[in-house]
Write a protein that holds these residues in place. Structure first.
Motif, mmCIF file in Angstrom:
data_model
loop_
_atom_site.group_PDB
_atom_site.id
_atom_site.type_symbol
_atom_site.label_atom_id
_atom_site.label_comp_id
_atom_site.label_asym_id
_atom_site.label_seq_id
_atom_site.Cartn_x
_atom_site.Cartn_y
_atom_site.Cartn_z
ATOM 1 N N ARG A 176 5.548 2.947 -2.682
ATOM 2 C CA ARG A 176 5.180 1.764 -1.893
ATOM 3 C C ARG A 176 6.479 1.089 -1.468
ATOM 4 O O ARG A 176 7.380 0.910 -2.290
ATOM 5 C CB ARG A 176 4.320 0.805 -2.709
ATOM 6 C CG ARG A 176 3.106 1.451 -3.329
ATOM 7 C CD ARG A 176 2.484 0.547 -4.373
ATOM 8 N NE ARG A 176 1.441 -0.288 -3.833
ATOM 9 C CZ ARG A 176 0.135 0.004 -3.887
ATOM 10 N NH1 ARG A 176 -0.248 1.121 -4.470
ATOM 11 N NH2 ARG A 176 -0.756 -0.806 -3.368
ATOM 12 N N TRP B 255 -5.043 6.762 0.978
ATOM 13 C CA TRP B 255 -3.718 6.939 1.568
ATOM 14 C C TRP B 255 -3.888 6.830 3.078
ATOM 15 O O TRP B 255 -4.538 7.680 3.702
ATOM 16 C CB TRP B 255 -3.130 8.296 1.206
ATOM 17 C CG TRP B 255 -2.729 8.397 -0.240
ATOM 18 C CD1 TRP B 255 -2.728 7.401 -1.164
ATOM 19 C CD2 TRP B 255 -2.271 9.579 -0.920
ATOM 20 N NE1 TRP B 255 -2.305 7.867 -2.377
ATOM 21 C CE2 TRP B 255 -2.010 9.197 -2.269
ATOM 22 C CE3 TRP B 255 -2.052 10.886 -0.544
ATOM 23 C CZ2 TRP B 255 -1.551 10.097 -3.206
ATOM 24 C CZ3 TRP B 255 -1.593 11.790 -1.483
ATOM 25 C CH2 TRP B 255 -1.335 11.400 -2.801
ATOM 26 N N SER C 135 -3.627 10.638 6.634
ATOM 27 C CA SER C 135 -4.521 9.766 5.859
ATOM 28 C C SER C 135 -5.445 10.637 5.022
ATOM 29 O O SER C 135 -6.028 11.602 5.534
ATOM 30 C CB SER C 135 -5.346 8.871 6.789
ATOM 31 O OG SER C 135 -4.510 8.001 7.534
ATOM 32 N N ILE D 194 0.401 7.859 5.490
ATOM 33 C CA ILE D 194 1.565 7.953 4.614
ATOM 34 C C ILE D 194 2.422 9.159 5.007
ATOM 35 O O ILE D 194 1.945 10.102 5.653
ATOM 36 C CB ILE D 194 1.164 8.069 3.131
ATOM 37 C CG1 ILE D 194 0.491 9.424 2.870
ATOM 38 C CG2 ILE D 194 0.264 6.926 2.717
ATOM 39 C CD1 ILE D 194 0.375 9.758 1.404
ATOM 40 N N GLN E 264 -9.374 8.700 -1.082
ATOM 41 C CA GLN E 264 -9.291 9.006 -2.509
ATOM 42 C C GLN E 264 -10.613 9.565 -3.015
ATOM 43 O O GLN E 264 -11.685 9.061 -2.702
ATOM 44 C CB GLN E 264 -8.873 7.757 -3.298
ATOM 45 C CG GLN E 264 -9.953 6.732 -3.551
ATOM 46 C CD GLN E 264 -10.621 6.919 -4.898
ATOM 47 O OE1 GLN E 264 -10.092 7.595 -5.781
ATOM 48 N NE2 GLN E 264 -11.783 6.321 -5.052
ATOM 49 N N VAL F 243 3.917 8.544 -5.998
ATOM 50 C CA VAL F 243 3.512 7.681 -4.889
ATOM 51 C C VAL F 243 4.566 6.593 -4.703
ATOM 52 O O VAL F 243 5.069 6.027 -5.684
ATOM 53 C CB VAL F 243 2.127 7.065 -5.159
ATOM 54 C CG1 VAL F 243 1.729 6.110 -4.036
ATOM 55 C CG2 VAL F 243 1.088 8.168 -5.307
ATOM 56 N N GLN G 279 -6.492 13.771 -3.759
ATOM 57 C CA GLN G 279 -5.896 12.652 -4.479
ATOM 58 C C GLN G 279 -6.997 11.761 -5.040
ATOM 59 O O GLN G 279 -8.016 11.531 -4.406
ATOM 60 C CB GLN G 279 -4.952 11.855 -3.574
ATOM 61 C CG GLN G 279 -5.594 11.153 -2.395
ATOM 62 C CD GLN G 279 -5.853 9.669 -2.673
ATOM 63 O OE1 GLN G 279 -5.698 9.200 -3.796
ATOM 64 N NE2 GLN G 279 -6.254 8.934 -1.655
ATOM 65 N N SER H 57 0.863 -1.185 0.000
ATOM 66 C CA SER H 57 0.000 0.000 0.000
ATOM 67 C C SER H 57 0.893 1.227 0.000
ATOM 68 O O SER H 57 2.085 1.143 0.331
ATOM 69 C CB SER H 57 -0.918 0.002 1.225
ATOM 70 O OG SER H 57 -0.156 0.045 2.419
ATOM 71 N N PRO H 58 0.351 2.381 -0.397
ATOM 72 C CA PRO H 58 1.182 3.591 -0.407
ATOM 73 C C PRO H 58 1.753 3.892 0.977
ATOM 74 O O PRO H 58 1.037 3.843 1.982
ATOM 75 C CB PRO H 58 0.217 4.684 -0.861
ATOM 76 C CG PRO H 58 -0.833 3.956 -1.640
ATOM 77 C CD PRO H 58 -0.990 2.637 -0.955
ATOM 78 N N ALA I 113 4.198 9.863 -0.359
ATOM 79 C CA ALA I 113 3.812 10.540 -1.600
ATOM 80 C C ALA I 113 4.401 11.945 -1.596
ATOM 81 O O ALA I 113 4.391 12.628 -0.562
ATOM 82 C CB ALA I 113 2.302 10.600 -1.759
#
Length: 540
Positions: free
Chosen positions: A40, A266, A348, A269, A351, A38, A260, A25-26, A29
C-alpha cells in the motif's frame, strides 16, 4: 484520495505533533506460489517537524512482525499497529461504489413510483366497484316510484350509470395490469444494482490501524509504503501446440491463474508473479551418522526374557537404542534464482471470488515428432513430440495444459516441470492408423522334477504394430520384462529383434525398440522369458 487532519485522539502522540489520517488500498502485489506480498502506498503533504501518519484501514490479520514500512521524504522513527479499540474511520467510498449506491437508490425509487401507480389504479377499481354496488342496491330498493314514467327514467339512469361504472372498472383493471407488468423488470434492475455494489464491496472485515511516526526535515510530500504478506497464490497453465510438417515446432503459450483471499478487492494494482518460494525450506538439513553395532542373537534372547518382568523404565536401559532418522530431504526444484513476471498494465482481482487468468508469453522450440507404442496397455500408438527447453528459465509443472495439434484442440494433460536445458516430452493424443496387438503365445508352469526341487515358468509374447495409414512413422515401442533382486529367483529373457535400449531412464526391466514403419506396413517383435524360483515358494 481524501486526507483528514484530526485532533490527537487516536493514539498518544508527541507534544505539538500533527496527525494526518489517510485511507489506503493495495497498490501493488508480488504473488508467490503460496502467498503474496501486498503493498500500500500513500502520499501526504506535511510541514516540517514530527508527525503521525495514520492508516486506519489495514486488514486486522496483518502481523506486526512481518509488516514493513518505509518513508520517502522524511525519516521514520517508529511504527505501531493497533487491532482493537479503533477510532471511527472516514468515509472512503470510491467513485464506482458511490455510483453503484446511487443506482440502487434510482432502482428503489422507480419501484416505489410503480407501486404508487398500481395503488392509484386499484383505487379507481374500488371506486367503480362501490358505484356498481350502490346501483345494484338501488335497483332492488322497495321505495322505487310507482309512476311508470319515473320508473322508466330511473331504470335508464341505472343502466347508464352501471355501464359507465363497469367501463371504469375494466379500464382501471387493465391499467393496473399493464403497470404491474413492469414490476419484474424493476425488481431485476434493483437486484442487479445490489449485485454490482456487492461486487465492488466485499463483506466488511475488522480493520487494523497503523501509526507511523515520522520526522520531516522540511515541508513537502512524503510517500509512505507499507508491505505485508497476505493469502494469495498463482499457478501456471499452458497451451501446448504442435505444428507438424517437415520442420515441426512445439509452442508453449504460458499463462497464470491468480487467486487472492486477502479480505479486500485488488483494484487496478501493479501485479508481479514470482517463481520463488520464500515460504519453503531455506536452511540445509542436518545429517546424523548412524550408530551401528552387532551382538550375539542368543544373548539378546536371554536378555529379553530376563527383562520381561521389569518395569518399562528399567526395560529402557536394555532396549536397543533407536536410530535417529535424518530429516526428509527437500524435493528437488528447478527455480534457481527464480523468475519474475511483471504485468505491463494494472489488474483488478476480486477477493475470494474469481481466478484471474494472466497471459504471460509464448516459447517456441524445434520438435522431434514420433510415435510411442505400449502394446501391453494400449490398442493404438500415441503421437509424441520431444523438444529441448532452450529458454534460460525452468518451466513449472501445471495441473492443466490444453493440447493442440495443427490448431485443433485434442485434449488436456498434466505438464511436468522441465529445467532450463532439459527435455520436454509431451503426448498429443492417439494415432488411429497405428494399431497395436499383444499376444501371449505360450505359458507353462510346473515342477521340473524332484531332483532339482525348483519351480519354473516360461512365457512367450508377440507384439505387433500395423500402420493402416499413408504416412511413415518413427516408433518407440516399450515393453516391461520382469526383474528380480533375489539371488534364488532367476530370470532369463530373449527378444527378436533385440531392444534398442534396456533399462530405459534407469528403470530396470523397461525395454525400448526404435524403428520406422512405412505406410501400410507392419512390424513384429517377440520376447521370451524363463523364470526359476525355489521349490515351496510362491512367485509374486
Amino acid at each position: 484520495m481524501r486526507f483528514l487532519s484530526v485532533a490527537l485522539v487516536a493514539l498518544p502522540l508527541p507534544i505539538m505533533a500533527e496527525t494526518f489520517t489517510t485511507t489506503s488500498s493495495p497498490t501493488a502485489a508480488t504473488v508467490y506460489s503460496g502467498f503474496a506480498m501486498v503493498t500500500r502506498e500513500v502520499s501526504v503533504e506535511v510541514p516540517a517537524g514530527a508527525h503521525q501518519i495514520i492508516l486506519p484501514d489495514l486488514p486486522q490479520w496483518v502481523d506486526a512482525g512481518s509488516l514493513r514500512a518505509s518513508i520517502s521524504g522524511a525519516d521514520i522513527t517508529s511504527t505501531r499497529l493497533r487491532t482493537a479499540a479503533l477510532p471511527p474511520q472516514p468515509d472512503s467510498d470510491s467513485q464506482a461504489v458511490v455510483a453503484a449506491k446511487e443506482q440502487i437508490k434510482l432502482a428503489e425509487r422507480a419501484l416505489r413510483d410503480l407501486d404508487d401507480a398500481i395503488q392509484d389504479a386499484e383505487l379507481a377499481i374500488q371506486s367503480a366497484e362501490a358505484r356498481l354496488a350502490f346501483l345494484g342496491n338501488l335497483s332492488s330498493s322497495e321505495t322505487l316510484p310507482s309512476d311508470p314514467l319515473a320508473l322508466a327514467e330511473l331504470a335508464a339512469m341505472i343502466e347508464a350509470q352501471t355501464l359507465t361504472a363497469k367501463q371504469t372498472q375494466l379500464n382501471a383493471q387493465r391499467e393496473a395490469r399493464q403497470i404491474s407488468e413492469a414490476r419484474p423488470d424493476l425488481l431485476r434492475d434493483l437486484e442487479d444494482a445490489k449485485a454490482a455494489l456487492d461486487a465492488l464491496t466485499p463483506p466488511a472485515e475488522p480493520k487494523a490501524l497503523l501509526a507511523l511516526s515520522v520526522d520531516a526535515k522540511e515541508a513537502g510530500t512524503i510517500i509512505a509504503t507499507v508491505s505485508y504478506p497476505a493469502r494469495a497464490s498463482w499457478q501456471p497453465t499452458y497451451d501446448v501446440a504442435l505444428a507438424t510438417g517437415d520442420d515441426a515446432t512445439m509452442t508453449l503459450r504460458r499463462a497464470a491463474l491468480v487467486h487472492q483471499n486477502t479480505g479486500e478487492n485488488w483494484d487496478n494494482i501493479a501485479l508481479t508473479l514470482s517463481t520463488l518460494t520464500p515460504s519453503g525450506q531455506i536452511v540445509p538439513s542436518e545429517l546424523y551418522p548412524p550408530l551401528l553395532r552387532f551382538e550375539d542373537p542368543q544373548l539378546r534372547a536371554k536378555l529379553q526374557r530376563s527383562v520381561s518382568g521389569l518395569s518399562a523404565g528399567m526395560a529402557e536401559d536394555v532396549a536397543e537404542p533407536a536410530m535417529m532418522e535424518a530429516a526428509p530431504s527437500p524435493q528437488p526444484n528447478f527455480d534457481g534464482p527464480g523468475v519474475r513476471y511483471t504485468l505491463p498494465s494494472p489488474i483488478s482481482i476480486a477477493q475470494n471470488a474469481e481466478g484471474a487468468r494472466v497471459e504471460l508469453d509464448a516459447l517456441e522450440f524445434g520438435a522431434r515428432v514420433f510415435a510411442r507404442a505400449v502394446p501391453a496397455s494400449d490398442q493404438t500408438a500415441f503421437l509424441m513430440a520431444e523438444s529441448e527447453n532452450a529458454s534460460k528459465e525452468s518451466l513449472l509443472a501445471a495441473n492443466s495444459a490444453q493440447i493442440f495439434v495443427d490448431g485443433t484442440l485434442v485434449g488436456q494433460s498434466y505438464f511436468s516441470a522441465v529445467p532450463a536445458g532439459g527435455e520436454i516430452v509431451q503426448a498429443f493424443g492417439p494415432i488411429e492408423d497405428l494399431r497395436l496387438k499383444r499376444t501371449v503365445l505360450d505359458l507353462s508352469e510346473g515342477d521340473r522334477g524332484l531332483i532339482s526341487r525348483t519351480n519354473a515358468q516360461t512365457q512367450e509374447i508377440r507384439m505387433e504394430i500395423e500402420n493402416l495409414g499413408a504416412k511413415a512413422w518413427d516408433v518407440e515401442l516399450l515393453e516391461a520384462i520382469p526383474y528380480s533382486e533375489q539371488d534364488d529367483l532367476e530370470i532369463e529373457w530373449s527378444a527378436k529383434p533385440q531392444p534398442s535400449i534396456t533399462d530405459v531412464d534407469n528403470r530396470r526391466g523397461l525395454m525400448q525398440w526404435n524403428f520406422s514403419i512405412g505406410a501400410n506396413d507392419n512390424k513384429e517383435i517377440t520376447t521370451e522369458q524363463f523364470i526359476r524360483w525355489p521349490d515351496g515358494k510362491v512367485l509374486r
